[in-house]
Design an enzyme around this catalytic site. Structure first.
Site, mmCIF file in Angstrom:
data_model
loop_
_atom_site.group_PDB
_atom_site.id
_atom_site.type_symbol
_atom_site.label_atom_id
_atom_site.label_comp_id
_atom_site.label_asym_id
_atom_site.label_seq_id
_atom_site.Cartn_x
_atom_site.Cartn_y
_atom_site.Cartn_z
ATOM 1 N N TYR A 1 0.849 -1.187 0.000
ATOM 2 C CA TYR A 1 0.000 0.000 0.000
ATOM 3 C C TYR A 1 0.887 1.240 0.000
ATOM 4 O O TYR A 1 1.348 1.690 1.034
ATOM 5 C CB TYR A 1 -0.932 0.014 1.207
ATOM 6 C CG TYR A 1 -1.942 -1.106 1.256
ATOM 7 C CD1 TYR A 1 -2.200 -1.917 0.147
ATOM 8 C CD2 TYR A 1 -2.654 -1.373 2.424
ATOM 9 C CE1 TYR A 1 -3.130 -2.941 0.206
ATOM 10 C CE2 TYR A 1 -3.596 -2.386 2.488
ATOM 11 C CZ TYR A 1 -3.820 -3.175 1.384
ATOM 12 O OH TYR A 1 -4.747 -4.202 1.447
ATOM 13 N N GLY B 1 -22.340 1.748 -5.113
ATOM 14 C CA GLY B 1 -23.728 2.178 -5.252
ATOM 15 C C GLY B 1 -24.355 1.688 -6.541
ATOM 16 O O GLY B 1 -25.535 1.324 -6.574
#
Length: 286
Positions: free
Chosen positions: A61, A211
């Site tokens: 990361y 979404g």
């Protein structure tokens, strides 16, 4: 968080059943420094203040950025804080991920994580992904050697099939699995069920479906969320908490308000009616 809402990781580390995924405290493409490092450090301190005691990160990361920020923000660490990290990827550039499960690479990766995090032993070290060029037994064997040297407390695996989990367990005591899993994407359902059978922790990455994915399955999620004065993100996390007692969501963000929204989902799972849970359970098949 409600009393009793914890999981005993590896039989000796008590963690809250909602942790923090530290991938997003990096730059675009999970590459380089974040736009506002000070804000990310403030977020890390905030989550500890709110009694979250599990942070999941990885050497890839940034690379290295997430682990460095954690150490800069939180050392000396709270006594009950569990830091889980991972090794098994190299990063040639933004949004590029190349598996490397060679034993020599994993040993160097672990040493680097120990140095960046300022730890003598990592509570949970996970094989980030099985390298198709390296037998999983060889990769896990390297982690066992590190464990024998006192550099790793517990071993976990990530992005594995049920068969790969079983092979890893022939070599080491595995205490956790981290796979993609959420309200819509349940391709790892067999792994979740096996983790529940064995009482292994299951960390779902990408625990909040997009979404657009949710919308494609109709209005049920929004309707149930509104009935509980919650957001669809909170409902997605609550469903995970209700679905299995071994699931520990680790949603990531670089925003304190988003983190608080996620954390406030804890307890919502206790309010869901059986018919609402049934509706949510059926979404993946829709």
């Amino acid at each position: 968080m409600p009393d009793g809402d914890t999981f005993l990781l590896g039989g000796d580390l008590e963690v809250r059943r909602l942790g923090f995924g530290a991938m997003r405290i990096t730059g675009d493409g999970i590459w380089g420094e974040p736009a506002d490092p000070a804000a990310c450090q403030a977020l890390l301190r905030h989550l500890v203040e709110r009694d979250v005691n599990l942070i999941d990160t990885a050497d890839s990361y940034g690379p290295d950025v997430s682990e460095n920020l954690i150490a800069e923000a939180l050392r000396p660490y709270p006594e009950n804080l569990v830091i889980a990290t991972k090794g098994g990827f190299v990063r040639p550039g933004p949004n590029r991920w190349v598996p490397n499960g060679r034993p020599d690479h994993l040993k160097r990766a672990c040493e680097g994580s120990l140095r960046r995090l300022g730890l003598e032993r990592i509570d949970l070290y996970q094989l980030h992904r099985v390298d198709p060029k390296v037998p999983v037994e060889d990769s896990i064997g390297a982690l066992v050697e590190l464990q024998d040297e006192g550099k790793i407390r517990h071993i976990g695996v990530s992005n594995v099939s049920l068969e790969e989990l079983e092979r890893a367990q022939q070599i080491a005591t595995i205490v956790s699995v981290q796979n993609r899993y959420n309200l819509i994407d349940r391709h790892s359902e067999d792994v979740v069920q096996e983790c529940e059978r064995q009482q292994l922790a299951f960390f779902p990455w990408a625990p909040i479906a997009s979404g657009r994915d949710v919308a494609a399955h109709g209005p049920a999620v929004d309707e149930i969320a509104r009935a509980h004065s919650a957001t669809s993100r909170q409902l997605a996390l609550a469903w995970l908490l209700a679905h299995s007692p071994v699931i520990i969501p680790i949603p990531g963000t670089s925003s304190i308000p988003h983190f608080d929204e996620n954390l406030d989902a804890v307890g919502l799972e206790l309010q869901l009616e059986p018919e609402q849970l049934e509706t949510l359970d059926e979404l993946a098949a829709a």
